[in-house]
Motif scaffolding. Sequence first.
Motif, PDB file in Angstrom:
ATOM      1  N   ILE A 131      51.865  43.348  38.448  1.00  0.00           N
ATOM      2  CA  ILE A 131      50.467  43.163  38.021  1.00  0.00           C
ATOM      3  C   ILE A 131      50.067  41.688  37.955  1.00  0.00           C
ATOM      4  CG2 ILE A 131      50.426  45.328  36.726  1.00  0.00           C
ATOM      5  CD1 ILE A 131      50.747  43.749  34.163  1.00  0.00           C
ATOM      6  N   GLU A 138      42.648  40.902  39.654  1.00  0.00           N
ATOM      7  CA  GLU A 138      42.737  41.628  38.385  1.00  0.00           C
ATOM      8  C   GLU A 138      41.579  42.598  38.166  1.00  0.00           C
ATOM      9  OE1 GLU A 138      43.099  38.357  35.721  1.00  0.00           O
ATOM     10  OE2 GLU A 138      45.185  37.943  36.321  1.00  0.00           O
ATOM     11  N   ALA A 143      44.915  47.891  36.712  1.00  0.00           N
ATOM     12  CA  ALA A 143      46.329  47.522  36.576  1.00  0.00           C
ATOM     13  C   ALA A 143      47.257  48.647  37.022  1.00  0.00           C
ATOM     14  CB  ALA A 143      46.627  47.147  35.132  1.00  0.00           C
ATOM     15  N   ARG A 200      47.668  48.085  40.687  1.00  0.00           N
ATOM     16  CA  ARG A 200      48.449  46.867  40.926  1.00  0.00           C
ATOM     17  C   ARG A 200      49.914  47.074  40.584  1.00  0.00           C
ATOM     18  NH1 ARG A 200      46.652  43.009  37.211  1.00  0.00           N
ATOM     19  NH2 ARG A 200      45.023  44.285  36.268  1.00  0.00           N
ATOM     20  N   ALA A 201      50.159  47.922  39.571  1.00  0.00           N
ATOM     21  CA  ALA A 201      51.527  48.158  39.103  1.00  0.00           C
ATOM     22  C   ALA A 201      52.427  48.737  40.180  1.00  0.00           C
ATOM     23  CB  ALA A 201      51.506  49.093  37.895  1.00  0.00           C
ATOM     24  N   PRO A 210      49.811  45.722  30.511  1.00  0.00           N
ATOM     25  CA  PRO A 210      50.153  44.369  30.046  1.00  0.00           C
ATOM     26  C   PRO A 210      51.369  44.312  29.118  1.00  0.00           C
ATOM     27  CG  PRO A 210      47.783  44.692  29.972  1.00  0.00           C
ATOM     28  CD  PRO A 210      48.381  46.029  30.255  1.00  0.00           C
TER      29      PRO A 210
END
Length: 302
Positions: free
Chosen positions: A69, A102, A106, A109-110, A250
């Motif tokens: 991420i 971003e 997420a 992206r992960a 996060p």
Amino acid sequence: MEINRNPLESLTAKVQAAVTDTQNLANQAISKVQETTTQIVDFAQAAPSSIASAGIIATQEAFKIANNIRFENLPASLQLKFARAGVRGGMRNIQEAAKVFESIPAQIRAQGPEAIREFCQDKDWSHIQAHVNGGGSEATNGIFEQFWVNRARGGVDMTPEELAVAKQVLADAAFKAAVAEVVGAVIKGAVAAAVIELVFSILENSLLWVEGKITQQELVQKVAIATAKAGISGGVITGILLAICMIFPPIAALLGAAAIPLAVAGIGFMGVRAWEIFCHADSLFGITAQTQKFLGMTQATS
């Protein structure tokens, strides 16, 4: 009516009552902590393969997510893509490129660079306020949406309805990505736990069968049930940990660090279990004595 003429005695009594209540609450809290700890230890001892596999896989997946991420961990080609996305000539600086990256959920992206490339294949970075109407290329003025929608709009600002639709498309894609990641982890956790338990269970129950304590049919049943239970437990525990990770990407690094002791505990209990199996086998087959004899370590007796 009797009147207490000594306020100090009344105050002392109230303080003592407050202290007693505080001690009782503390004792109750300690008791709950001890009870919870005992339950956790008992569960770990009962299902070491599930705990170990879940801890190991959750640790690996969580650290992978934490790495994926972050913009700085992207391949240079993808960093360049986000620096140029939607820009009419030139490119953004690194900070703005990271913000554009971003803006992708997420959960997507992960999954790493390949998943990000696949996500971007049919999408443009669309200006919310059109470039021809003075809209800039800063990350706050754009969103990823299907390229045919963006290009059909031309030089017109996005309406609130269109922006809501674009956000919903992203939310749907994020949900699918999260489900795919969790399901994949569940399968890994279940398979790993089942394989480990299969080995241990065969060894344990084979010794009972040799002793005549169970029949061959019971051996097969016990092994099958234990393996299935371990697989289910390993999958469920891994799934829960990864679900938390995908809901809150996060904190993935934190969760990965927290899962390390879980893996260590599971491996430790598996070591104890392996030793118990060895001791049981040694009592039946004299493994230690035979090994000593083979190595010439047996002392001659006069």
